[in-house]
Design a protein around this motif. Structure first.
Motif, mmCIF file in Angstrom:
data_model
loop_
_atom_site.group_PDB
_atom_site.id
_atom_site.type_symbol
_atom_site.label_atom_id
_atom_site.label_comp_id
_atom_site.label_asym_id
_atom_site.label_seq_id
_atom_site.Cartn_x
_atom_site.Cartn_y
_atom_site.Cartn_z
ATOM 1 N N SER A 153 -14.008 -2.058 -7.110
ATOM 2 C CA SER A 153 -12.436 -1.948 -7.256
ATOM 3 C C SER A 153 -12.383 -3.607 -6.674
ATOM 4 O O SER A 153 -12.955 -4.228 -5.863
ATOM 5 C CB SER A 153 -11.611 -1.170 -6.977
ATOM 6 O OG SER A 153 -11.610 -1.093 -5.388
ATOM 7 N N GLY A 154 -11.010 -4.025 -7.233
ATOM 8 C CA GLY A 154 -10.570 -5.661 -6.621
ATOM 9 C C GLY A 154 -10.694 -6.651 -7.415
ATOM 10 O O GLY A 154 -10.340 -8.118 -7.365
ATOM 11 N N GLY A 155 -11.102 -6.353 -8.527
ATOM 12 C CA GLY A 155 -11.303 -7.815 -9.405
ATOM 13 C C GLY A 155 -9.985 -8.020 -10.146
ATOM 14 O O GLY A 155 -9.133 -6.862 -9.664
ATOM 15 N N GLY A 156 -9.905 -8.769 -10.799
ATOM 16 C CA GLY A 156 -9.155 -9.426 -10.795
ATOM 17 C C GLY A 156 -8.686 -10.842 -11.246
ATOM 18 O O GLY A 156 -9.707 -11.728 -11.785
ATOM 19 N N LEU A 157 -7.887 -11.687 -11.248
ATOM 20 C CA LEU A 157 -8.067 -12.789 -12.315
ATOM 21 C C LEU A 157 -7.400 -14.093 -10.889
ATOM 22 O O LEU A 157 -6.210 -13.515 -10.872
ATOM 23 C CB LEU A 157 -6.820 -13.815 -13.460
ATOM 24 C CG LEU A 157 -6.051 -13.994 -14.133
ATOM 25 C CD1 LEU A 157 -7.865 -15.064 -14.951
ATOM 26 C CD2 LEU A 157 -5.784 -14.817 -15.149
ATOM 27 N N VAL A 158 -8.087 -15.103 -10.889
ATOM 28 C CA VAL A 158 -7.588 -15.910 -9.427
ATOM 29 C C VAL A 158 -8.054 -17.217 -9.787
ATOM 30 O O VAL A 158 -8.879 -17.718 -11.454
ATOM 31 C CB VAL A 158 -8.806 -15.801 -8.554
ATOM 32 C CG1 VAL A 158 -7.967 -14.548 -7.495
ATOM 33 C CG2 VAL A 158 -9.806 -15.968 -8.930
ATOM 34 N N GLN A 159 -7.808 -18.372 -9.745
ATOM 35 C CA GLN A 159 -7.748 -19.789 -9.785
ATOM 36 C C GLN A 159 -9.343 -20.096 -9.339
ATOM 37 O O GLN A 159 -9.563 -19.882 -8.243
ATOM 38 C CB GLN A 159 -6.872 -20.525 -9.797
ATOM 39 C CG GLN A 159 -5.143 -20.086 -10.207
ATOM 40 C CD GLN A 159 -4.203 -21.566 -9.986
ATOM 41 O OE1 GLN A 159 -4.453 -22.564 -9.140
ATOM 42 N NE2 GLN A 159 -4.134 -21.443 -10.832
ATOM 43 N N ALA A 160 -9.895 -21.274 -9.474
ATOM 44 C CA ALA A 160 -10.536 -21.600 -9.212
ATOM 45 C C ALA A 160 -10.358 -22.087 -6.833
ATOM 46 O O ALA A 160 -9.043 -22.443 -7.174
ATOM 47 C CB ALA A 160 -11.825 -22.965 -9.646
ATOM 48 N N GLY A 161 -11.170 -21.971 -6.707
ATOM 49 C CA GLY A 161 -10.937 -22.038 -5.016
ATOM 50 C C GLY A 161 -10.816 -21.218 -4.379
ATOM 51 O O GLY A 161 -10.710 -21.075 -3.149
ATOM 52 N N GLU A 162 -9.950 -20.271 -5.249
ATOM 53 C CA GLU A 162 -8.945 -18.774 -4.712
ATOM 54 C C GLU A 162 -10.428 -18.108 -4.163
ATOM 55 O O GLU A 162 -11.202 -18.074 -3.934
ATOM 56 C CB GLU A 162 -8.836 -18.336 -5.245
ATOM 57 C CG GLU A 162 -7.221 -18.848 -5.494
ATOM 58 C CD GLU A 162 -6.041 -18.599 -6.239
ATOM 59 O OE1 GLU A 162 -4.833 -19.648 -5.938
ATOM 60 O OE2 GLU A 162 -6.492 -18.280 -6.844
ATOM 61 N N SER A 163 -9.717 -16.993 -3.112
ATOM 62 C CA SER A 163 -11.016 -15.700 -3.352
ATOM 63 C C SER A 163 -10.665 -14.244 -3.739
ATOM 64 O O SER A 163 -8.631 -14.068 -3.589
ATOM 65 C CB SER A 163 -10.492 -15.795 -1.568
ATOM 66 O OG SER A 163 -11.290 -16.827 -0.565
ATOM 67 N N LEU A 164 -11.309 -13.525 -3.427
ATOM 68 C CA LEU A 164 -11.040 -12.075 -4.046
ATOM 69 C C LEU A 164 -11.997 -11.636 -2.999
ATOM 70 O O LEU A 164 -12.836 -11.695 -2.206
ATOM 71 C CB LEU A 164 -11.560 -12.044 -5.083
ATOM 72 C CG LEU A 164 -10.758 -12.145 -6.503
ATOM 73 C CD1 LEU A 164 -11.384 -11.422 -7.962
ATOM 74 C CD2 LEU A 164 -9.015 -11.349 -6.235
ATOM 75 N N ARG A 165 -11.877 -9.884 -2.740
ATOM 76 C CA ARG A 165 -12.596 -9.368 -1.715
ATOM 77 C C ARG A 165 -12.721 -7.662 -3.228
ATOM 78 O O ARG A 165 -11.515 -6.977 -3.130
ATOM 79 C CB ARG A 165 -12.180 -8.761 -0.594
ATOM 80 C CG ARG A 165 -12.470 -7.941 0.367
ATOM 81 C CD ARG A 165 -12.565 -7.695 1.570
ATOM 82 N NE ARG A 165 -11.812 -6.540 1.575
ATOM 83 C CZ ARG A 165 -11.217 -6.189 2.539
ATOM 84 N NH1 ARG A 165 -11.771 -6.139 3.658
ATOM 85 N NH2 ARG A 165 -10.680 -4.914 2.386
ATOM 86 N N LEU A 166 -14.043 -7.370 -3.678
ATOM 87 C CA LEU A 166 -14.368 -6.248 -4.067
ATOM 88 C C LEU A 166 -14.613 -5.682 -3.003
ATOM 89 O O LEU A 166 -15.385 -5.130 -2.349
ATOM 90 C CB LEU A 166 -15.468 -6.855 -5.216
ATOM 91 C CG LEU A 166 -15.273 -8.020 -5.493
ATOM 92 C CD1 LEU A 166 -16.645 -7.987 -6.791
ATOM 93 C CD2 LEU A 166 -14.166 -8.068 -6.818
ATOM 94 N N SER A 167 -14.489 -4.086 -3.917
ATOM 95 C CA SER A 167 -14.408 -2.960 -2.642
ATOM 96 C C SER A 167 -15.372 -1.863 -3.234
ATOM 97 O O SER A 167 -15.670 -2.472 -4.494
ATOM 98 C CB SER A 167 -13.649 -2.211 -2.165
ATOM 99 O OG SER A 167 -12.749 -3.624 -1.614
ATOM 100 N N CYS A 168 -16.241 -1.354 -2.818
ATOM 101 C CA CYS A 168 -17.482 -0.336 -3.627
ATOM 102 C C CYS A 168 -17.556 0.483 -3.031
ATOM 103 O O CYS A 168 -17.891 1.166 -1.052
ATOM 104 C CB CYS A 168 -18.989 -0.961 -3.524
ATOM 105 S SG CYS A 168 -19.812 0.435 -4.150
#
Length: 124
Positions: free
Chosen positions: A6-21
């Motif tokens: 989980s944790g996916g999404g739509l972001v702009q270039a340069g931003e961050s995301l954290r995926l979880s498993c």
């Protein structure tokens, strides 16, 4: 036995995301854990690996220095912190678990368990 990414999404270039498993029926600490991704029209590729209890961490060249694999043993969850995201990081990301240790596992056939995938879209 199940892995849940989980944790996916739509972001702009340069931003961050954290995926979880997260693991159900699996104690992830005892498994080598990998993250893979599959971009539209491309084959699935290996992204990162965390060895079981040996501190091993490894990353594909394309994400080295931007992505970090970590875990919360108490939560039975492995994370992929993704910083400085680029449009070319757009893909469905999968987590996977392997009972086989000893070295970094970079190939799909080396993993016994797979999560369902979570979509990451990076806009320019």
């Amino acid at each position: 036995v199940q892995l849940q990414a989980s944790g996916g999404g739509l972001v702009q270039a340069g931003e961050s995301l954290r995926l979880s498993c997260s693991g159900s029926g699996l104690i992830l600490e005892g498994f080598g854990m990998g993250w893979f991704r599959q971009a539209p029209g491309k084959e699935r590729e290996w992204v990162s690996y965390r060895g079981s209890r040996d501190g091993t961490r490894d990353y594909a060249d394309s994400v080295m220095g931007r992505f970090t694999i970590s875990e919360d043993v108490a939560e039975n969850t492995v994370y992929l912190q993704m910083n400085s995201l680029k449009p070319e990081d757009t893909a469905v990301y999968y987590c996977a678990a392997t009972k086989v240790g000893g070295r970094v596992r970079r190939y799909e056939y080396e993993y016994e368990y797979w999560g369902q995938g979570t979509l990451v879209t990076v806009s320019s």
